[in-house]
Enzyme design. Structure first.
Site, PDB file in Angstrom:
ATOM      1  N   GLU A   1     -25.687  -9.253 -19.124  1.00 35.91           N
ATOM      2  CA  GLU A   1     -27.168 -10.257 -19.869  1.00 35.91           C
ATOM      3  C   GLU A   1     -28.559  -9.334 -20.885  1.00 35.91           C
ATOM      4  O   GLU A   1     -28.943  -9.858 -21.143  1.00 35.91           O
ATOM      5  CB  GLU A   1     -28.275 -10.584 -18.216  1.00 35.91           C
TER       6      GLU A   1
ATOM      7  N   GLU B   1     -11.282  -1.017  -3.371  1.00 40.65           N
ATOM      8  CA  GLU B   1     -12.632   0.170  -2.840  1.00 40.65           C
ATOM      9  C   GLU B   1     -11.930   1.062  -2.248  1.00 40.65           C
ATOM     10  O   GLU B   1     -12.948   2.309  -1.454  1.00 40.65           O
ATOM     11  CB  GLU B   1     -13.412  -0.703  -2.108  1.00 40.65           C
TER      12      GLU B   1
END
Length: 309
Positions: free
Chosen positions: A91, A122
């Protein structure tokens, strides 16, 4: 004791994993009552972020100091934290007119992990370190490692590699005394508490993480001169809505009529900063661009130069 026993014991000590008895009847509540709880928990997350203002401010100052020397901001995480980091990074270019490489989002498991869970991604500390090596991270970069539990191996590996390479290492966790804090130059521990749905850290923890990332990237852009007052003067007019927004920003900043703002934007080739300079600085586009270049893109300072000249 097995590895699972040890991990279970570790998780039981984390507030983000705790089953809060206050929410034990969640499934029995009315929809309105459930919505009220969601809203209440959102406020709780915001309060937890506010409590970490000093550490967040220290992180912003460190990021800005490096960005002023052409450094980058890199968010890295697994699962929800990784997705939030990628979202924040994506963004920045349209909002602030920044180069797409200035703020980078990295998620364990790569692009596919944005939409699908990647098993065991992870748990790979080496992969976290390798991701930073692939980016060529160096001393001018800032790396933000995000983990709700504060113990994600992928994030720990990334933060350790960031420090080894001389980058600024910033940790964002949702538990006090998080393991990843020990791997960071600046530790941000936003204790957002037990989740409404026990262990679902996309809720409180995710809200808090989003707020922290908003603060880090947005305030860095503010300090780099990407806003004028609170106006997005580097916004990219890539569609009809954004073009209308650009006109409104010019009008708001200068008090100009719509037709004057539109004419200035046309002369400025769509640059809001240059259009404002044309009107408020009473100069042509070439002079405004020169003043902006002289002041590293800071419109307020550029206007002072134009008015003094």
């Amino acid at each position: 004791m097995t590895g699972n026993d040890a991990l279970r014991g570790t998780l039981e000590g984390l507030t983000t994993e705790r089953a809060d008895p206050a929410f034990a009847d969640l499934d029995l509540l009315s929809t309105a009552e459930q919505v009220a709880l969601i809203a209440e928990q959102g406020r709780r997350a915001a309060d937890a972020v506010a409590a970490e203002s000093d550490s967040i401010a220290a992180a912003v100052d460190g990021i800005v100091a490096r960005m002023r020397q052409s450094g980058r901001l890199i968010h890295i995480g697994a699962g929800t934290p990784g997705r939030l980091g990628v979202l924040d990074a994506s963004e920045i270019p349209p909002t602030f007119g920044a180069d797409p490489g200035l703020v980078v989002g990295v998620i364990a498991g790569g692009e596919r992990a944005l939409r699908s869970a990647i098993e065991n991604a992870e748990d790979d500390a080496d992969a976290g370190a390798a991701a930073l090596a692939d980016l060529g991270v160096g001393p001018l970069d800032s790396v933000v490692g995000i983990s709700a539990s504060g113990r994600t191996p992928y994030v720990s590996g990334a933060l350790r590699e960031a420090r080894r390479r001389g980058a600024l290492a910033i940790s964002v966790a949702n538990n006090r005394g998080a393991e990843i804090s020990a791997d960071a130059d600046v530790a941000i521990e936003v204790v957002s508490g037990a989740e409404l749905v026990a262990g679902s850290t996309r809720l409180n923890a995710g809200t808090a993480q989003k707020l922290v990332l908003n603060a880090l990237s947005t305030l860095a852009m503010v300090q780099l001169g990407k806003v004028y007052g609170n106006l997005m003067v580097d916004v990219q007019s890539t569609n009809e809505k954004l073009h209308a927004r650009a006109e409104r920003i010019v009008m708001h900043a200068t008090g100009a009529a719509p037709e004057v703002a539109a004419a200035a934007l046309a002369e400025a080739d769509g640059s809001v900063k240059v259009a404002i300079g044309i009107i408020a600085g009473e100069a042509d586009a070439t002079a405004v661009r020169a003043a902006l270049a002289e002041r590293d893109g800071r419109l307020r300072e550029a206007l002072s130069v134009l008015r003094a000249g």
